[in-house]
Design an enzyme around this catalytic site. Structure first.
Site, short mmCIF file in Angstrom:
data_model
loop_
_atom_site.label_atom_id
_atom_site.label_comp_id
_atom_site.label_asym_id
_atom_site.label_seq_id
_atom_site.Cartn_x
_atom_site.Cartn_y
_atom_site.Cartn_z
CG ASP A 131 -37.26 -19.71 -8.80
OD1 ASP A 131 -37.99 -20.60 -8.29
OD2 ASP A 131 -36.56 -18.95 -8.12
CE LYS A 153 -31.65 -17.72 -8.82
NZ LYS A 153 -31.21 -17.46 -7.44
CG MET A 264 -30.86 -27.33 -3.24
SD MET A 264 -30.28 -25.61 -3.17
CE MET A 264 -29.90 -25.45 -1.42
#
Length: 358
Positions: A131, A153, A264
């Site tokens: 990814d 992703k 994140m």
């Protein structure tokens, strides 16, 4: 001695069984060669015919196996030499009813920070699922001829759902293939590697974990920020910021001390800093946002818990980014890391913020 030969458009004979020669076939096809897999008797017939007619003489003969017949392999080597073709021997790929899965941490994105074990797993792979967070620009070279599956992703959008990724991993392994699931950072640090391990266990597929350099430590380091520092911070806490924290969680984070590293967390940063202040964290606490760490586009912004919210509309930080909160952030800007006064004034001199793009 190691030679590099351009085989584009050239004829290559691979001597071996279909299963044992599969990686060799894929690799030479990926290099642009005209590849044929043949058994040893047919290879001898082709080479002898080419010797008589001088038509389409193979450039290279690769002996993966000759049905366990050493004499047949030696005969093929002699026949190749007689017509002026290069010959080499390569170990055949393992043939088994079930393959093997490697859950591989690729580090923060810089290929130089991949481990030797990661590169070795890729070199032996039949299939690679990758990814955007893992290093990917060189995958075709690291895993020559492997089937490459982009599971794509991105924040808030998984083009291939996690359960489908797990299905693909298990499906390929049950075909007897060696599978690499290549991830960014470390597979067991918010990487869902444990979920893929669980799928392998349920299917009876053997697996290996290949740890990677986690972005939680390496990305702050790329900006000159240590997560611990003598007499400044003797601990660090890594959290996922993909969802807002509860008031109870914010209270724990504000009171735990040391360094707080948020992965994140760009989308929830306003909620985080407001909650930390409500829970008692000083508005003057240094804060850094390190975007696209270890890339040519890396950008480091130094601010504070109290000031960063006003900067966000103008900065528009984007994932992937690592947020660091704590006194260690001053280490990125102080002139003398051993001088307490230099450390104390480092962030004060950066009001309201500093863009330390590197």
């Amino acid at each position: 001695m190691q030679l590099s030969i351009d085989l584009t458009g050239r004829r290559v004979l691979v001597v071996g069984t279909p299963a044992g020669a599969r990686r060799i076939l894929a690799r030479y096809r990926a290099a642009g060669a005209r590849v044929e897999r043949v058994d040893a008797p047919i290879a001898l017939s082709i080479l002898r015919s080419a010797g008589m007619t001088r038509v389409d003489v193979p450039s290279l003969v690769v002996i993966a196996d000759a049905a366990g017949d050493a004499a047949a392999g030696a005969a093929v080597t002699d026949a190749a030499s007689a017509v002026g073709a290069w010959s080499t021997r390569e170990d055949p790929a393992p043939v088994r009813s079930r393959g093997h899965v490697s859950i591989v941490g690729g580090g923060p994105g810089d290929p130089d920070l991949m481990t030797l074990a990661a590169r070795r797993a890729l070199a032996e792979a039949d299939v690679v699922l990758f990814d955007r967070l893992g290093p990917q620009d060189g995958i075709a070279g690291w895993a020559p001829g492997a089937e490459l599956i982009d599971v794509g992703k991105t924040p808030g959008h998984h083009a291939v759902p996690q359960d489908e990724i797990e299905r693909l991993i298990v499906d390929r392994a049950l075909r007897g293939l060696d599978v690499v699931r290549l991830k960014g950072g470390d597979p067991f640090v918010f990487g869902r590697g444990s979920e893929e391990v669980r799928a392998c266990r349920a299917a009876g597929v053997p697996f290996t974990i290949v740890p990677g350099v986690t972005s939680a430590v390496s990305v702050p380091a790329a900006a000159g920020i240590p997560v611990t520092h003598r007499e400044v911070s003797r601990s660090f806490t890594v959290v996922s910021g993909h969802a807002p924290f509860s008031d109870e969680e914010l209270g724990h984070l504000a009171g735990i001390g040391g360094t707080l590293v948020v992965l994140m967390g760009v989308g929830t940063l306003p909620h985080l800093v407001a909650g930390l202040q409500r829970a008692g964290m000083s508005a003057d606490m240094p804060l850094a946002i390190v975007e696209r760490g270890w890339s040519d586009a890396q950008r480091t912004t130094v601010s504070s818990v109290g000031a960063v919210r006003e900067l966000l509309p103008r900065l528009a930080p984007r994932s992937p980014a690592v947020i660091v909160i704590g006194e260690v952030v001053r280490q990125a800007t102080c002139e003398n890391a051993e001088d307490p006064e230099s450390i104390a004034h480092a962030v004060d001199a950066l009001a309201p913020y500093s863009d330390l793009t590197t």
